[in-house]
Design a protein around this motif. Structure first.
Motif, PDB file in Angstrom:
ATOM      1  N   TYR A  25     -18.642 -15.046  16.596  1.00  0.00           N
ATOM      2  CA  TYR A  25     -19.192 -16.169  15.828  1.00  0.00           C
ATOM      3  C   TYR A  25     -20.710 -16.173  15.885  1.00  0.00           C
ATOM      4  CZ  TYR A  25     -20.553 -20.937  14.642  1.00  0.00           C
ATOM      5  OH  TYR A  25     -21.180 -22.026  14.090  1.00  0.00           O
ATOM      6  N   VAL A 124     -17.239 -19.648   6.890  1.00  0.00           N
ATOM      7  CA  VAL A 124     -16.823 -20.984   7.327  1.00  0.00           C
ATOM      8  C   VAL A 124     -15.304 -21.067   7.435  1.00  0.00           C
ATOM      9  CG1 VAL A 124     -16.747 -23.411   6.656  1.00  0.00           C
ATOM     10  CG2 VAL A 124     -18.876 -22.123   6.460  1.00  0.00           C
ATOM     11  N   CYS A 127     -14.224 -17.991  10.451  1.00  0.00           N
ATOM     12  CA  CYS A 127     -14.854 -17.856  11.767  1.00  0.00           C
ATOM     13  C   CYS A 127     -15.282 -19.220  12.278  1.00  0.00           C
ATOM     14  CB  CYS A 127     -16.062 -16.906  11.677  1.00  0.00           C
ATOM     15  SG  CYS A 127     -16.657 -16.346  13.286  1.00  0.00           S
ATOM     16  N   LYS A 128     -14.660 -19.668  13.352  1.00  0.00           N
ATOM     17  CA  LYS A 128     -14.946 -20.974  13.931  1.00  0.00           C
ATOM     18  C   LYS A 128     -15.734 -20.819  15.233  1.00  0.00           C
ATOM     19  CE  LYS A 128     -12.522 -23.082  10.781  1.00  0.00           C
ATOM     20  NZ  LYS A 128     -13.177 -23.911   9.751  1.00  0.00           N
ATOM     21  N   ASN A 165     -10.752 -31.169  16.538  1.00  0.00           N
ATOM     22  CA  ASN A 165     -11.166 -29.771  16.688  1.00  0.00           C
ATOM     23  C   ASN A 165     -12.077 -29.302  15.562  1.00  0.00           C
ATOM     24  OD1 ASN A 165      -9.801 -29.189  19.122  1.00  0.00           O
ATOM     25  ND2 ASN A 165      -7.872 -28.896  18.041  1.00  0.00           N
ATOM     26  N   TRP A 166     -11.992 -29.953  14.393  1.00  0.00           N
ATOM     27  CA  TRP A 166     -12.822 -29.526  13.266  1.00  0.00           C
ATOM     28  C   TRP A 166     -14.246 -30.080  13.352  1.00  0.00           C
ATOM     29  CZ3 TRP A 166     -14.509 -33.971  11.196  1.00  0.00           C
ATOM     30  CH2 TRP A 166     -13.675 -35.086  11.216  1.00  0.00           C
ATOM     31  N   GLN A 171     -17.051 -30.410  19.515  1.00  0.00           N
ATOM     32  CA  GLN A 171     -17.096 -29.117  20.190  1.00  0.00           C
ATOM     33  C   GLN A 171     -18.342 -29.009  21.063  1.00  0.00           C
ATOM     34  OE1 GLN A 171     -16.759 -26.206  17.078  1.00  0.00           O
ATOM     35  NE2 GLN A 171     -14.712 -26.860  16.482  1.00  0.00           N
TER      36      GLN A 171
END
Length: 277
Positions: A25, A124, A127-128, A165-166, A171
């Motif tokens: 990432y 986007v 890949c997080k 989580n989004w 995060q």
């Protein structure tokens, strides 16, 4: 003095920066954020680019490109004033750099702009950012366990994070919350998390909006005797979160963690004395 501070900060965070080299990432984000700079300065490629410079040099920035890059620097500096972790600083830099790259590529050649924009969308979607996987003393709730745990022992104080989580903010906050749990978790003071994005009914019941426009994620709620005592960020009359910085210092001060921790240790000592008796 500022240069010395920057050098010290770089070496202080060097172990974290070194770990980024092993995460796709961050590697891809760095490449995409610097794509226009690489293209404009790379010998063999830059000679074929258009330019508005008076000297006609295609391998150097024209005045409009310099203006856009300076504006990018100013925006990143303003946004990073409220950033807490190194991940938040990097996230702001990556996001606004990609926006600037889109503008620069479209200005250079519409075909390059469309291609780069398509790459950004693919990035986007596929890949997080890597999730925090470090040590923590946190209980993860579900819609069936949260009420039971909060009301199981009225002597236990819970600090519960509602997250999704989004959400990049959630995060980035994960390492801070984990560090607090390592420092303050004890028998009378517990830390918990529930995925508000997954358990929408629980989020509605505890009046936490999962809408990105409401900006209520993450939300920290303090429960005592199974009842909510306080939360951050607070919510105004329009159901929008009041701006609040999720720093470790702010949480310790606002939630009185030092006092709660000392009181919780007394509860544990009282239990042990009762058992010994």
């Amino acid at each position: 003095m500022g240069l010395i501070t920057g050098v010290i900060a770089f070496f202080y965070h060097l172990p974290q920066i070194y770990k980024w080299l092993f995460k796709p990432y961050y590697i891809l984000s760095i490449l995409m954020s610097s794509a226009f700079l690489i293209l404009r300065k790379c010998p063999g490629l830059c000679e074929n680019l258009n330019t508005e410079r008076e000297d006609g040099n295609p391998c150097d920035f024209d005045w409009r490109e310099v203006e856009i890059l300076m504006f990018l620097s100013a925006i990143v500096m303003m946004k990073n004033r409220r950033a807490i972790t190194l991940e938040q600083h990097a996230g702001n830099l990556f996001m606004f750099s990609k926006v600037a790259n889109v503008i620069l590529f479209f200005r250079l050649d519409i075909r390059l702009g469309i291609f780069y924009f398509a790459l950004c969308i693919a990035f986007v979607m596929t890949c997080k950012p890597p999730l925090y996987m470090g040590p923590e003393y946190i209980k993860y709730f579900s819609e069936k366990t949260i009420d039971e745990e909060l009301n199981h022992d009225t002597r236990v104080t819970w600090i519960v994070e509602f997250y999704a989580n989004w959400s990049p903010e959630c995060q980035s906050f994960a390492p801070v919350f984990a560090d607090l749990s390592l420092k303050y978790n004890c028998a009378g003071l517990r830390f918990g998390k529930i995925d508000a994005g997954r358990y929408g009914e629980v989020a509605q019941r505890y009046k936490v909006s999962t809408s990105p426009l409401a900006k209520q994620l993450p939300s920290l709620v303090l429960f005592q005797s199974g009842r909510e005592v306080m939360r951050r960020p607070m919510v105004d009359n329009k159901c929008r979160a009041v701006s609040w910085t999720f720093s470790e210092e702010n949480i310790i001060r606002e939630f009185n963690l030092n006092e709660l921790y000392e009181a919780s240790k007394k509860i544990k000592k009282g239990r042990e004395d009762t058992l010994n008796f």
